[in-house]
Design an enzyme around this catalytic site. Structure first.
Site, PDB file in Angstrom:
ATOM      1  N   ASN A  38       4.140 -26.720 -22.152  1.00  0.00           N
ATOM      2  CA  ASN A  38       2.953 -26.312 -22.905  1.00  0.00           C
ATOM      3  C   ASN A  38       2.339 -25.010 -22.410  1.00  0.00           C
ATOM      4  O   ASN A  38       1.679 -24.309 -23.187  1.00  0.00           O
ATOM      5  CB  ASN A  38       1.909 -27.446 -22.803  1.00  0.00           C
ATOM      6  N   TYR A  71       3.774 -12.526 -28.818  1.00  0.00           N
ATOM      7  CA  TYR A  71       3.488 -13.968 -28.970  1.00  0.00           C
ATOM      8  C   TYR A  71       4.343 -14.570 -30.080  1.00  0.00           C
ATOM      9  O   TYR A  71       4.950 -15.633 -29.899  1.00  0.00           O
ATOM     10  CB  TYR A  71       1.993 -14.149 -29.260  1.00  0.00           C
ATOM     11  N   ASP A 113       0.053 -26.488 -13.368  1.00  0.00           N
ATOM     12  CA  ASP A 113      -0.642 -25.306 -13.891  1.00  0.00           C
ATOM     13  C   ASP A 113      -0.688 -24.258 -12.784  1.00  0.00           C
ATOM     14  O   ASP A 113      -0.346 -24.542 -11.633  1.00  0.00           O
ATOM     15  CB  ASP A 113      -2.079 -25.680 -14.319  1.00  0.00           C
ATOM     16  N   LYS A 160       7.276 -17.374 -29.564  1.00  0.00           N
ATOM     17  CA  LYS A 160       7.163 -18.715 -30.177  1.00  0.00           C
ATOM     18  C   LYS A 160       8.312 -18.980 -31.154  1.00  0.00           C
ATOM     19  O   LYS A 160       8.800 -20.101 -31.248  1.00  0.00           O
ATOM     20  CB  LYS A 160       5.808 -18.883 -30.856  1.00  0.00           C
ATOM     21  N   THR A 193      -9.694 -24.193 -28.047  1.00  0.00           N
ATOM     22  CA  THR A 193      -9.403 -24.253 -26.605  1.00  0.00           C
ATOM     23  C   THR A 193      -9.924 -22.946 -26.005  1.00  0.00           C
ATOM     24  O   THR A 193     -10.229 -21.995 -26.741  1.00  0.00           O
ATOM     25  CB  THR A 193      -7.884 -24.321 -26.316  1.00  0.00           C
ATOM     26  N   ILE A 250      -6.440 -23.862 -32.572  1.00  0.00           N
ATOM     27  CA  ILE A 250      -7.020 -25.066 -31.968  1.00  0.00           C
ATOM     28  C   ILE A 250      -8.166 -24.623 -31.056  1.00  0.00           C
ATOM     29  O   ILE A 250      -8.022 -23.627 -30.322  1.00  0.00           O
ATOM     30  CB  ILE A 250      -5.943 -25.804 -31.124  1.00  0.00           C
TER      31      ILE A 250
HETATM   32  P1  NAP Z   1      -5.451 -22.537 -22.549  1.00  0.00           P
HETATM   33  O1  NAP Z   1      -6.642 -23.366 -22.806  1.00  0.00           O
HETATM   34  O2  NAP Z   1      -5.587 -21.126 -22.138  1.00  0.00           O
HETATM   35  O3  NAP Z   1      -4.560 -23.333 -21.469  1.00  0.00           O
HETATM   36  C1  NAP Z   1      -3.338 -22.814 -21.000  1.00  0.00           C
HETATM   37  C2  NAP Z   1      -3.172 -23.212 -19.547  1.00  0.00           C
HETATM   38  O4  NAP Z   1      -1.911 -22.677 -19.098  1.00  0.00           O
HETATM   39  C3  NAP Z   1      -4.262 -22.609 -18.657  1.00  0.00           C
HETATM   40  O5  NAP Z   1      -4.680 -23.548 -17.707  1.00  0.00           O
HETATM   41  C4  NAP Z   1      -3.533 -21.446 -18.008  1.00  0.00           C
HETATM   42  O6  NAP Z   1      -4.061 -21.094 -16.753  1.00  0.00           O
HETATM   43  C5  NAP Z   1      -2.142 -22.022 -17.863  1.00  0.00           C
HETATM   44  N1  NAP Z   1      -1.149 -20.984 -17.626  1.00  0.00           N
HETATM   45  C6  NAP Z   1      -1.174 -19.668 -18.005  1.00  0.00           C
HETATM   46  N2  NAP Z   1      -0.083 -19.042 -17.559  1.00  0.00           N
HETATM   47  C7  NAP Z   1       0.643 -19.958 -16.891  1.00  0.00           C
HETATM   48  C8  NAP Z   1       1.861 -19.905 -16.173  1.00  0.00           C
HETATM   49  N3  NAP Z   1       2.559 -18.767 -16.056  1.00  0.00           N
HETATM   50  N4  NAP Z   1       2.340 -21.045 -15.609  1.00  0.00           N
HETATM   51  C9  NAP Z   1       1.648 -22.199 -15.686  1.00  0.00           C
HETATM   52  N5  NAP Z   1       0.468 -22.301 -16.334  1.00  0.00           N
HETATM   53  C10 NAP Z   1      -0.020 -21.201 -16.918  1.00  0.00           C
HETATM   54  O7  NAP Z   1      -4.484 -22.519 -23.820  1.00  0.00           O
HETATM   55  P2  NAP Z   1      -4.206 -23.586 -24.986  1.00  0.00           P
HETATM   56  O8  NAP Z   1      -4.846 -23.086 -26.203  1.00  0.00           O
HETATM   57  O9  NAP Z   1      -4.452 -24.975 -24.511  1.00  0.00           O
HETATM   58  O10 NAP Z   1      -2.643 -23.328 -25.160  1.00  0.00           O
HETATM   59  C11 NAP Z   1      -1.651 -24.251 -24.717  1.00  0.00           C
HETATM   60  C12 NAP Z   1      -0.355 -23.952 -25.459  1.00  0.00           C
HETATM   61  O11 NAP Z   1      -0.564 -24.133 -26.861  1.00  0.00           O
HETATM   62  C13 NAP Z   1       0.152 -22.523 -25.285  1.00  0.00           C
HETATM   63  O12 NAP Z   1       1.571 -22.531 -25.210  1.00  0.00           O
HETATM   64  C14 NAP Z   1      -0.283 -21.849 -26.573  1.00  0.00           C
HETATM   65  O13 NAP Z   1       0.526 -20.744 -26.905  1.00  0.00           O
HETATM   66  C15 NAP Z   1      -0.122 -22.989 -27.547  1.00  0.00           C
HETATM   67  N6  NAP Z   1      -0.892 -22.834 -28.777  1.00  0.00           N
HETATM   68  C16 NAP Z   1      -2.231 -22.733 -28.742  1.00  0.00           C
HETATM   69  C17 NAP Z   1      -2.936 -22.587 -29.922  1.00  0.00           C
HETATM   70  C18 NAP Z   1      -4.439 -22.482 -29.957  1.00  0.00           C
HETATM   71  O14 NAP Z   1      -4.957 -22.140 -31.041  1.00  0.00           O
HETATM   72  N7  NAP Z   1      -5.150 -22.778 -28.913  1.00  0.00           N
HETATM   73  C19 NAP Z   1      -2.238 -22.518 -31.128  1.00  0.00           C
HETATM   74  C20 NAP Z   1      -0.855 -22.626 -31.123  1.00  0.00           C
HETATM   75  C21 NAP Z   1      -0.187 -22.794 -29.929  1.00  0.00           C
HETATM   76  P3  NAP Z   1      -5.123 -19.858 -16.705  1.00  0.00           P
HETATM   77  O15 NAP Z   1      -6.269 -20.258 -17.588  1.00  0.00           O
HETATM   78  O16 NAP Z   1      -5.474 -19.756 -15.255  1.00  0.00           O
HETATM   79  O17 NAP Z   1      -4.376 -18.658 -17.245  1.00  0.00           O
END
Ligand code: NAP
Length: 249
Positions: free
Chosen positions: A88, A154, A35, A158, A189, A187
């Site tokens: 991810n 976004y 990360d 995707k 998060t 989700i």
């Molecule tokens: P999250 O809680 O914000 O976690 C994402 C993590 O990735 C954070 O620790 C973030 O660090 C880190 N990150 C950001 N930019 C980065 C980079 N350039 N290199 C390495 N790490 C990086 O998000 P999440 O909801 O778990 O999302 C995870 C994945 O699922 C993403 O690809 C997202 O698009 C996808 N997704 C999420 C949802 C949803 O509803 N949550 C739905 C569909 C898809 P910082 O916090 O320091 O930025």
């Protein structure tokens, strides 16, 4: 399901990535937790150790090709090989209609959410070819299948991840590397908590899911685990939704 395997997970300091790292470790994998956020990364590593697993943190910004190369090298140096990778890491980006979308915001979202997966695949595939095979799970989104107003970067990124997954899967199927994409709906998060700042928005988001609620990171992790495991041995080049019925509407 992953006994004896070495896995890496990007964006594993938070949300879905953390749940995937913990789940891979629960199932016996040694896990590289990666990360840009070292504090969250160390918390994920500590949580894995607490459940009796083995993990190592590696800082990597997936938008930087060299970081993606060094991340794979870290997995090999620490645990000897790489069998499973989950791309991810992702960001939500700005919300604005296409004609008003700031160029810098577009470039950053594409850099992290699409180019980051490409750089990851390049180095992960190269290492897995040396091992004689592997499994890669790319975290896309329901927005890899349908549009969403005010999120042009976004949704483009995707959709791109889904196309890249199919192409790379075709190229490396014969080399024993399976590559699939997972499409979560909304989700719970930190990424979504940033959006859900009032009850009306929360109710609107919930209403998009026939199941009547948002998903949990663990519900995404269980699908990623299955795709990463030998139980999915005939599954490659596919997109799997985990979306409470969002795409069925
Ligand atoms: P999250 O809680 O914000 O976690 C994402 C993590 O990735 C954070 O620790 C973030 O660090 C880190 N990150 C950001 N930019 C980065 C980079 N350039 N290199 C390495 N790490 C990086 O998000 P999440 O909801 O778990 O999302 C995870 C994945 O699922 C993403 O690809 C997202 O698009 C996808 N997704 C999420 C949802 C949803 O509803 N949550 C739905 C569909 C898809 P910082 O916090 O320091 O930025």
């Amino acid at each position: 399901m992953l006994q004896g395997k070495v896995a890496l997970v990007t964006g594993a300091s938070s949300g879905i990535g953390r749940a995937i790292a913990l789940t891979f470790a629960r199932e016996g994998a040694q896990v590289v937790v990666s990360d840009v956020d070292p504090d969250g990364g160390r918390q994920t590593v500590a949580a894995i150790a607490q459940q009796g697993g083995q993990a190592s943190y590696c800082a990597a910004d997936v938008s930087r090709p060299e970081d993606c190369r060094l991340l794979v090298a870290h997995a090999v140096q620490t645990f000897g090989r790489l069998d499973v990778a989950c791309n991810n890491a992702g960001i939500g980006g700005d919300l604005a209609p296409t004609a008003d979308y700031p160029d810098e915001a577009w470039q950053r979202v594409i850099a992290v959410n699409l180019s980051g997966v490409f750089y990851g695949l390049k180095h992960q595939i190269a290492q897995m070819r040396l091992n004689g095979g592997g499994a890669i799970v790319n975290i896309a989104s329901i927005l890899g299948q349908v549009g969403f107003a005010n999120a042009p970067a976004y949704t483009a990124a995707k959709h791109g991840v889904v196309g890249l997954t199919k192409t790379a899967a075709m190229e490396y199927a014969a080399a024993g590397i399976r590559i699939n994409a997972v499409g979560p709906a909304f989700i719970h998060t930190p990424m979504i908590e940033r959006l859900e700042n009032d009850e009306a928005t929360n109710a609107q988001l919930v209403a998009m899911h026939p199941i009547g609620r948002l998903g949990t990171p663990q519900e995404v992790a269980e699908l990623a685990l299955w795709l990463a495991s030998p139980r999915a041995s005939f599954v490659t080049g596919s997109y799997y939704a985990v979306d409470g019925g969002y795409l069925a509407r």
